[in-house]
Design a protein around this motif. Structure first.
Motif, PDB file in Angstrom:
ATOM      1  N   SER A 138      -3.835   3.215  -0.467  1.00 40.99           N
ATOM      2  CA  SER A 138      -4.417   2.592  -1.721  1.00 40.99           C
ATOM      3  C   SER A 138      -3.178   1.461  -2.123  1.00 40.99           C
ATOM      4  CB  SER A 138      -4.314   3.578  -2.749  1.00 40.99           C
ATOM      5  OG  SER A 138      -3.017   4.288  -2.909  1.00 40.99           O
ATOM      6  N   VAL A 139      -3.994   0.671  -2.780  1.00 40.04           N
ATOM      7  CA  VAL A 139      -3.233  -0.616  -3.078  1.00 40.04           C
ATOM      8  C   VAL A 139      -2.073  -0.238  -4.141  1.00 40.04           C
ATOM      9  CG1 VAL A 139      -2.977  -2.966  -4.198  1.00 40.04           C
ATOM     10  CG2 VAL A 139      -4.830  -2.486  -2.425  1.00 40.04           C
ATOM     11  N   ARG A 140      -0.856  -0.049  -4.055  1.00 39.14           N
ATOM     12  CA  ARG A 140       0.224  -0.083  -5.057  1.00 39.14           C
ATOM     13  C   ARG A 140       0.485  -1.114  -6.056  1.00 39.14           C
ATOM     14  NH1 ARG A 140       4.681   3.616  -5.703  1.00 39.14           N
ATOM     15  NH2 ARG A 140       6.531   2.524  -6.763  1.00 39.14           N
ATOM     16  N   PHE A 143      -9.537   2.270   2.666  1.00 37.01           N
ATOM     17  CA  PHE A 143      -9.949   3.166   1.654  1.00 37.01           C
ATOM     18  C   PHE A 143      -9.857   4.511   2.051  1.00 37.01           C
ATOM     19  CE2 PHE A 143     -13.174   5.530  -0.908  1.00 37.01           C
ATOM     20  CZ  PHE A 143     -12.883   5.303  -2.030  1.00 37.01           C
ATOM     21  N   GLN A 158      -2.031   7.620   1.542  1.00 35.80           N
ATOM     22  CA  GLN A 158      -2.704   8.707   0.694  1.00 35.80           C
ATOM     23  C   GLN A 158      -2.721   9.913   1.883  1.00 35.80           C
ATOM     24  OE1 GLN A 158      -2.802   8.647  -2.252  1.00 35.80           O
ATOM     25  NE2 GLN A 158      -2.530   6.581  -2.534  1.00 35.80           N
ATOM     26  N   ALA A 179      -7.611  -3.901   2.878  1.00 37.84           N
ATOM     27  CA  ALA A 179      -7.998  -2.979   1.679  1.00 37.84           C
ATOM     28  C   ALA A 179      -9.005  -2.297   1.834  1.00 37.84           C
ATOM     29  CB  ALA A 179      -7.605  -3.701   0.394  1.00 37.84           C
ATOM     30  N   ARG A 180     -10.155  -2.916   2.201  1.00 42.05           N
ATOM     31  CA  ARG A 180     -11.549  -2.163   2.160  1.00 42.05           C
ATOM     32  C   ARG A 180     -11.612  -1.135   3.044  1.00 42.05           C
ATOM     33  NH1 ARG A 180     -15.745  -3.316   4.964  1.00 42.05           N
ATOM     34  NH2 ARG A 180     -14.749  -5.210   5.874  1.00 42.05           N
ATOM     35  N   PHE A 214       0.799  -1.211  -0.126  1.00 35.77           N
ATOM     36  CA  PHE A 214       0.029   0.032   0.085  1.00 35.77           C
ATOM     37  C   PHE A 214       0.880   1.316  -0.062  1.00 35.77           C
ATOM     38  CE2 PHE A 214      -2.156  -3.379   2.166  1.00 35.77           C
ATOM     39  CZ  PHE A 214      -3.479  -3.432   1.778  1.00 35.77           C
TER      40      PHE A 214
END
Ligand code: HEM
Length: 376
Positions: free
Chosen positions: A163-165, A159, A30, A155-156, A27
């Motif tokens: 963010s997933v890289r 949010f 952000q 991951a959910r 991740f």
């Protein structure tokens, strides 16, 4: 019971006997808010601990939170057992300092000296979209759906904060990390993990895997460093190569895994003896160049997985080894080893390194700890 304890002196998923399946996710953060990041790490910890016991990610979960809100667990693991799920977290160099020297989360003073991006190695063909990243989570389980479910739910809830890289699925462990396991095979068809560090060898693990308090940053004591390399295998040329050449390249026989000149898998690797046409184990054989004997005693713990991500649009399998190594200091262990391999390994004709990352893996969690609590 299929449950691997989530808390302990060291994180699970390192010397834990390697499970069969992997979902590895990286991740980027952000948010610029330290508080928001810490809040997410706390939430993740609660969810991760629940999932490793086979429970839903959150109370309420898939169907218990009412009909008019989105379920707080995605549900696909409802009927599955814990499947020895382990979730292991690591922090990348970019979490501590941005390329312009920025310190987003006020942790740059705590960046370990050993945590710097890996140098470029000869032959590297790295794709930025498969490399680097702020936070890694390694999910290993014996059931692929359990590993995928865990990453998906983390991951959910991330949010807006992360963010997933990039991420990587792996099937079929390519290493044994315990003497209780048989040695599996990688996609070249060779046994892999024969001379790996094994969990039972506590002295070797202490020497080469766990960070000591005196090494570097005290918050890393009991932690380790994680190196990933997505190594594509050039499957088609390999498959057209003779058995003799394949065995020369690796330095072991394909059937039993015995070193060249030996009979059984665990026979001693003889790097000294010569045959009629030179050294028994070739001078550029993979096992010679990666051996502790060749590298002044250096070892690493390998914990990689096979991958096949379909084909590449040119009719070639996009397959290979998602290499994972744990070590006490990547700069003095992985880097010299990979330098030697990158320059000299006969195997290079059949592989290409396309992804790379390094992470500081904090120590295990006490009863009150959350992921990263020794750092923040
Ligand atoms: C050993 C395959 C990449 C480090 C081996 C063995 C095989 C193998 C078949 C022999 C069995 C064993 O002792 O485990 C591969 C393949 C690779 C790859 C197919 C890439 C696709 C790497 C990389 C590193 C590495 C990138 C580290 C930088 C080692 C080490 C050993 C080993 C340390 C044990 C050597 C010894 O002491 O005998 N590998 N390997 N390998 N490999 Fe690799």
């Amino acid at each position: 019971s299929g449950i691997v304890p989530f808390r302990g002196e060291n994180q699970a998923g390192i010397v834990t006997p390697a499970q069969d399946r992997l979902h590895f996710a990286v991740f980027d953060v952000q948010t610029r808010s330290r508080a928001e990041l810490i809040e997410l790490l706390k939430t993740w910890t609660l969810m991760a601990e629940r999932m490793t016991t086979g429970r839903e990610a959150t109370p309420g979960g898939a169907v218990g939170a009412g009909a008019y809100t989105p379920p707080t667990d995605t549900g696909e693991a409802l009927d599955l057992s814990a499947s020895r799920l382990t979730l292991t977290i690591g922090f990348g160099p970019s979490l501590f300092t941005t390329p312009d020297g920025g310190d987003r989360f006020d942790i740059s003073a705590r960046k370990p000296k050993a945590l710097v991006d890996l140098p470029k190695f000869t032959g590297d063909a790295l794709e930025p979209a498969r490399s680097g990243g702020d936070i890694a989570i390694q999910a290993c389980a014996d059931d692929p759906q359990v590993a995928v479910h865990a990453i998906r739910n983390l991951a959910r809830v991330g949010f807006g904060v992360v963010s997933v890289r990039w991420s990587q699925l792996g099937f079929g462990r390519t290493s044994s990390t315990s003497t209780s396991q048989t040695t599996p095979r990688n996609l070249l068809g060779f046994k892999d993990g024969t001379r790996n560090i094994k969990a039972e060898d506590r002295d070797t693990v202490d020497k080469f895997v766990w960070v000591d308090r005196a090494d570097d940053q005290p918050w890393m004591a009991g932690g380790s460093y994680l190196v990933t390399r997505r190594i594509r295998m050039l499957i088609e040329p390999w498959d057209r190569t003779s058995l003799h050449e394949q065995e020369r390249v690796i330095g072991r026989t394909k059937g039993s895994g015995a070193p060249i000149g030996g009979r059984d898998e665990f026979d001693e690797l003889d790097l000294q003896s010569k045959g009629p046409s030179g050294p028994l184990v070739d001078t550029d054989a993979h096992v010679r160049l990666a051996s502790a004997e060749e590298l002044g005693g250096i070892q690493i713990l390998r914990r990689g997985y096979n991958f096949t991500d379909g084909s590449d649009g040119f009719g070639h399998l996009d397959a290979g080894l998602f290499f994972i190594a744990y070590c006490r200091n990547p700069q003095t262990q992985f880097v010299p080893m990979q330098n030697n391999l990158a320059r000299n390994d006969a195997l290079n004709e059949y592989i290409k390194h396309v992804g790379s990352a390094v992470f500081a893996v904090p120590p295990g969690l006490g009863p009150q700890d959350y992921w990263g609590s020794t750092l923040f």
